[in-house]
Design a protein around this motif. Structure first.
Motif, PDB file in Angstrom:
ATOM      1  N   PHE A 134      54.005  -0.016  50.554  1.00  0.00           N
ATOM      2  CA  PHE A 134      54.301   1.574  50.478  1.00  0.00           C
ATOM      3  C   PHE A 134      55.972   1.709  50.376  1.00  0.00           C
ATOM      4  O   PHE A 134      56.736   1.176  51.151  1.00  0.00           O
ATOM      5  N   ILE A 135      56.416   2.594  49.407  1.00  0.00           N
ATOM      6  CA  ILE A 135      57.919   2.546  49.293  1.00  0.00           C
ATOM      7  C   ILE A 135      58.114   4.247  49.406  1.00  0.00           C
ATOM      8  O   ILE A 135      57.484   5.278  49.117  1.00  0.00           O
ATOM      9  N   ARG A 136      59.345   4.355  49.997  1.00  0.00           N
ATOM     10  CA  ARG A 136      59.784   5.652  50.215  1.00  0.00           C
ATOM     11  C   ARG A 136      61.206   5.785  49.227  1.00  0.00           C
ATOM     12  O   ARG A 136      61.842   5.129  49.650  1.00  0.00           O
ATOM     13  N   PHE A 137      61.279   6.670  48.136  1.00  0.00           N
ATOM     14  CA  PHE A 137      62.192   6.880  47.441  1.00  0.00           C
ATOM     15  C   PHE A 137      63.134   7.979  47.879  1.00  0.00           C
ATOM     16  O   PHE A 137      62.500   8.907  48.607  1.00  0.00           O
ATOM     17  N   LYS A 138      64.372   7.900  47.723  1.00  0.00           N
ATOM     18  CA  LYS A 138      65.312   9.065  47.770  1.00  0.00           C
ATOM     19  C   LYS A 138      64.799  10.480  47.167  1.00  0.00           C
ATOM     20  O   LYS A 138      64.209  10.397  46.429  1.00  0.00           O
ATOM     21  N   GLU A 139      65.155  11.460  47.826  1.00  0.00           N
ATOM     22  CA  GLU A 139      64.574  12.751  47.315  1.00  0.00           C
ATOM     23  C   GLU A 139      65.082  13.018  45.942  1.00  0.00           C
ATOM     24  O   GLU A 139      64.259  13.833  45.141  1.00  0.00           O
ATOM     25  N   ASN A 140      66.301  12.578  45.600  1.00  0.00           N
ATOM     26  CA  ASN A 140      66.539  12.963  44.188  1.00  0.00           C
ATOM     27  C   ASN A 140      66.003  11.715  43.162  1.00  0.00           C
ATOM     28  O   ASN A 140      66.364  12.017  41.953  1.00  0.00           O
ATOM     29  N   VAL A 141      65.244  10.955  43.344  1.00  0.00           N
ATOM     30  CA  VAL A 141      64.720   9.872  42.522  1.00  0.00           C
ATOM     31  C   VAL A 141      63.318  10.361  42.281  1.00  0.00           C
ATOM     32  O   VAL A 141      62.428  10.751  43.113  1.00  0.00           O
ATOM     33  N   LYS A 142      63.113  10.417  40.982  1.00  0.00           N
ATOM     34  CA  LYS A 142      61.665  10.622  40.317  1.00  0.00           C
ATOM     35  C   LYS A 142      61.166   9.351  39.624  1.00  0.00           C
ATOM     36  O   LYS A 142      61.144   9.301  38.315  1.00  0.00           O
TER      37      LYS A 142
END
Length: 307
Positions: A134-142
């Motif tokens: 599982f990966i969590r991306f930064k809020e501004n990354v789509k």
């Protein structure tokens, strides 16, 4: 300039009284990690596999056609390997994909766009090829489904071996992941390639394929730089290890240039050690692979260009 496929020389393995099921012929894309996972069901046994195959000089660089012994090496093999110098050599064309793993030195920490937060279905901390995460991306990354991302890690600050000043951070390229499911707060992905051990907490950035280059006869003018670190974090550096240099594009360095390595010693002429091939550059630093080494290289050795 001329087009060039990097080729390295390695010495063949002598095998005595071993059956076919005790041998393995390396295929394109294989790693010691993968081979151990397949035959021993434990990828972390790769140091043992390396130990019983002394003809492999660097565990990160194995080649299609290499013959590995899967069981404890007979004494005859060990003795034959000691005498291997002078035997017939074999030339293997290098796979450009492996150069994606060399990493680079930057004077700052590159921003992460996400990180691995957990293995899927189990509490694994150490990860490798084939694992789902599982990966969590930064809020501004789509992130987009099916895209490939590079996994990387940033080293502690590197001090210059000559000046003692902080010179930057090595960005280690660990592997790649493919995004398979996108959820509201996280993304599921599979590690499709691992060059090194991957940990929960390692960072992600967009994938960029390594670009093949041409060997150049052009020499940078008045270049005087130093080896500041090696990818393997060892003190005795030799072929075919990767090293980082404190000069880059601003000093005229380009991928494909071959530079000479010397050791400076007060009141003595410089000692020639070997050559490196520049394979990646940033404005102020470069990554190089050792082409040949007469003696072991050290951090602090001089990098220059003979005419």
């Amino acid at each position: 300039m001329r087009k060039f496929i990097i080729s390295f020389i390695f010495l063949g393995c002598f095998v005595f009284s071993l059956s076919a099921d005790e041998l393995y012929v390396v295929k394109r894309g294989d790693t010691l990690w993968d081979i151990c996972e397949k035959y021993y069901q434990d990828p972390f046994l790769w140091p043992k596999l390396w130990q019983i195959n002394p003809q492999i000089t660097n565990p990160h660089w194995i080649y299609p056609g290499d013959v590995l012994c899967l069981k404890e090496t007979p004494e005859a093999l060990i003795e034959a390997t000691k005498k291997i110098k002078g035997q017939k050599k074999k030339e293997i064309s290098f796979d450009w994909r492996y150069l994606e793993a060399v990493g680079y030195l930057l004077p700052y920490k590159e921003k992460s766009m996400g990180e691995i937060i957990k293995a899927v279905g189990e509490d694994k901390v150490i990860l490798g090829q084939g694992d789902k995460v599982f990966i969590r991306f930064k809020e501004n990354v789509k992130p987009k489904l099916g895209t490939i991302w590079t996994i990387f890690r940033i080293s502690p600050v590197i001090k210059h071996p000559v000046t003692g000043k902080n010179i930057g951070y090595i960005h280690e390229i660990l592997g790649t992941v493919k995004l398979t499911h996108i959820y509201q707060h996280m993304v599921k992905a599979q590690i499709v390639r691992s060059y090194d051990v991957i940990y929960v907490g390692d960072y992600l950035k967009p994938y960029e394929a390594f670009k093949p280059f041409s060997i150049s006869n052009e020499k940078p003018k008045n270049i005087k730089a130093y080896i500041v670190a090696s990818r393997a974090k060892i003190t005795e550096i030799g072929w075919p290890e990767v090293v980082y240099i404190d000069a880059g594009e601003e000093q005229g360095l380009k991928p494909g240039q071959i530079l000479d390595i010397f050791r400076e010693k007060k009141n003595f002429p410089p000692l020639p050690l070997g050559q490196v091939l520049i394979i990646h550059v940033t404005p102020k630093t470069a990554t190089a692979i050792i082409l040949k080494s007469k003696y072991p290289f050290h951090s602090g050795d001089l990098v220059t260009a003979l005419k």
